[in-house]
Motif scaffolding. Structure first.
Motif, PDB file in Angstrom:
ATOM      1  N   GLU A 146     -17.961 -43.071  52.662  1.00  8.78           N
ATOM      2  CA  GLU A 146     -16.858 -42.183  52.290  1.00  8.78           C
ATOM      3  C   GLU A 146     -15.894 -42.000  53.459  1.00  8.78           C
ATOM      4  O   GLU A 146     -14.671 -42.062  53.293  1.00  8.78           O
ATOM      5  N   ASN A 147     -16.455 -41.813  54.657  1.00  7.93           N
ATOM      6  CA  ASN A 147     -15.619 -41.682  55.859  1.00  7.93           C
ATOM      7  C   ASN A 147     -14.840 -42.962  56.130  1.00  7.93           C
ATOM      8  O   ASN A 147     -13.667 -42.921  56.520  1.00  7.93           O
ATOM      9  N   LEU A 148     -15.502 -44.109  55.925  1.00 10.53           N
ATOM     10  CA  LEU A 148     -14.844 -45.406  56.155  1.00 10.53           C
ATOM     11  C   LEU A 148     -13.685 -45.610  55.184  1.00 10.53           C
ATOM     12  O   LEU A 148     -12.595 -46.051  55.584  1.00 10.53           O
ATOM     13  N   ILE A 149     -13.896 -45.283  53.924  1.00 10.38           N
ATOM     14  CA  ILE A 149     -12.850 -45.427  52.907  1.00 10.38           C
ATOM     15  C   ILE A 149     -11.664 -44.517  53.233  1.00 10.38           C
ATOM     16  O   ILE A 149     -10.494 -44.916  53.125  1.00 10.38           O
ATOM     17  N   ASN A 150     -11.963 -43.290  53.651  1.00 11.29           N
ATOM     18  CA  ASN A 150     -10.891 -42.355  54.010  1.00 11.29           C
ATOM     19  C   ASN A 150     -10.067 -42.870  55.192  1.00 11.29           C
ATOM     20  O   ASN A 150      -8.837 -42.762  55.219  1.00 11.29           O
ATOM     21  N   GLN A 151     -10.775 -43.434  56.178  1.00 10.56           N
ATOM     22  CA  GLN A 151     -10.095 -43.981  57.353  1.00 10.56           C
ATOM     23  C   GLN A 151      -9.247 -45.199  56.969  1.00 10.56           C
ATOM     24  O   GLN A 151      -8.109 -45.353  57.430  1.00 10.56           O
ATOM     25  N   ALA A 152      -9.807 -46.054  56.109  1.00 14.27           N
ATOM     26  CA  ALA A 152      -9.064 -47.245  55.661  1.00 14.27           C
ATOM     27  C   ALA A 152      -7.814 -46.840  54.880  1.00 14.27           C
ATOM     28  O   ALA A 152      -6.763 -47.466  55.009  1.00 14.27           O
ATOM     29  N   SER A 153      -7.936 -45.790  54.079  1.00 14.06           N
ATOM     30  CA  SER A 153      -6.792 -45.299  53.311  1.00 14.06           C
ATOM     31  C   SER A 153      -5.677 -44.815  54.242  1.00 14.06           C
ATOM     32  O   SER A 153      -4.491 -45.040  53.995  1.00 14.06           O
TER      33      SER A 153
END
Length: 442
Positions: A146-153
């Motif tokens: 979830e943190n990775l997806i948020n950062q990628a976004s």
């Protein structure tokens, strides 16, 4: 490796203080996160304010009883798992508890390992019921993803290059596609594997060529950079890019300019570069195999995809996702037995999500409906297994500790995490096993 027990939150309800403290200490030694309550009323208050995966409650409590608490808990959160304990061996209570949705019912006195084993299974079952999330084909349930997806976004809003690192099969290209989609760019997503194109053809593939540039060039051809105009160019396995071609990519990153092979005209492209690798680029720089200036240009923004073994809570939702995918594909109704599912959770997946998908695909093809543990066992041993070779780069004590840890993990897995049986299998006493588990954080 299995479901991360330290992520499983347990609410213990016991009105006897001594018993409550003993059970809390026992479960915390097994790395469960435990919160205790002295009454059903207090437990309900905690349950409404905090998130719990499993509740352990005594049937006989001062005030509201355990069965009434079970009923209220299930109304608040139907997917919560509840283990009911009592000193009164009552068949009626047991039947009522199961009818109300209890995970299991045990009677005092009981062996600690019985409760621990039940709790492990309840936590695994709870992991299955946790909602999965999906972004551009990336299925996950873990906080890490979830943190990775948020950062990628967040990174998607920029035009700066992105470097994605992670082991093979961990989902780097899916993350790159997610960044492209989130960026709102109108151009194409163009992917190229830098290790799959012959060295002598790479420049022509990347930047294109003019008619007559070399033998066989009967017409001009656009390169991948031009095809990705206004979009994203994904350079997979960037660590395989030949050293002599790296200055040309560096120039494009710096200036947004390139020339076709055999051409004299400088062209421009607004393609955004997203690169990925499973190699240590810093080490390649130190070894003189990768340009330092190119490394810093590529890694303006960094994303690290964690291997699957470091986010075991993603395994249940991925298994479920791939089971549905392949069941639909082959028009089959396939389900895993609980024992088969536990075997899938216990595997380390050195090939990450790609390997998990391949294993589930094979299971669906070979199954006739229900997937038994015997079928999973027949598939797993071939996946990622290598013969042991001595590693003389490590001191002997470190190697011994690694072997000891693996043996303990395997013994616990084979005995269903019953500590007394695991100790017997290992040929040591239970006290020694408990010490070693603490030492290795098992």
């Amino acid at each position: 490796m299995g479901y991360a027990l330290e992520e499983c939150r347990v609410l213990l309800v016991e009105d006897d203080q001594t018993q409550r403290e003993l059970l809390t200490e026992l479960l915390e030694e097994e790395v469960f996160k435990v919160v205790s309550a002295s009454s059903a009323e207090r437990a309900l208050d905690l349950f409404r304010r905090e998130s719990f995966d499993v509740v352990i409650t005594d049937v006989r409590l001062g005030g509201m009883g355990g069965l009434e608490l079970l009923k209220k808990l299930k109304k608040l959160e139907p997917s919560v798992e509840v283990i009911v304990i009592t000193a009164f061996s009552s068949v009626d209570d047991a039947v009522k508890a199961i009818k109300l949705g209890a995970f299991h019912y045990i009677t005092k006195p009981f062996e600690p390992e019985v409760l621990i084993n039940l709790l492990r299974k309840a936590c695994k079952l709870r992991a299955l019921s946790k909602p999965s999330k999906e972004c551009c084909g990336i299925v996950y349930a873990s906080k890490a993803m979830e943190n990775l997806i948020n950062q990628a976004s967040l990174f998607a809003r920029s035009d700066a290059p992105v470097l994605i690192t992670g082991e093979s099969g961990s989902g780097k290209e899916l993350l790159a596609r997610f960044i492209h989609r989130e960026s709102g760019r109108k151009g194409q997503f163009v992917a190229v594997n830098c290790g799959a194109i012959p060295r002598e053809l790479f420049e022509a593939e990347l930047f294109g060529y003019e008619k007559g540039a070399f033998t066989g060039a009967t017409s001009s051809k656009k390169g991948l950079v031009e095809e990705a105009e206004g979009g994203t160019l994904f350079l997979d396995e960037i660590g395989e890019l030949p050293l002599e071609l790296q200055p040309k990519l560096l120039r494009f990153l710096q200036e947004g300019e390139f020339r076709r092979v055999g051409g004299t005209k400088t062209k421009k492209s607004t393609a955004r570069i997203v690169a990925a690798t499973n190699r240590d680029l810093k080490r390649l720089v130190e070894e003189g195999k990768f340009r330092e200036d190119l490394y810093y240009r590529l890694s303006v923004l960094n994303l690290v995809v964690p291997p699957l073994r470091e986010r075991p809570e993603d395994i249940p939702v991925l298994v479920e996702h791939f089971l549905k995918k392949f069941s639909d594909k082959y028009s089959k109704k396939v389900k895993l037995t609980p024992e088969a599912f536990e075997l899938l959770l216990s595997y380390s997946y050195p090939g990450n999500v790609r390997e998990l998908e391949s294993i589930v695909h094979k299971l669906v093809l070979l199954s006739q409906g229900e997937i038994p543990p015997s079928l999973v066992s027949s598939v797993l041993p071939q996946a990622g297994r290598k013969e042991w070779e001595p590693d003389f780069s490590k001191p002997l004590p470190q190697v011994v500790e690694e072997v000891e840890r693996r043996m303990i993990e395997e013994a616990l897995k084979r005995t269903g995490f019953v500590q007394t049986r695991a100790a017997k299998l290992l040929g040591i006493d239970e006290k020694s096993l408990r010490y070693k588990r603490k030492k290795y954080g098992i």
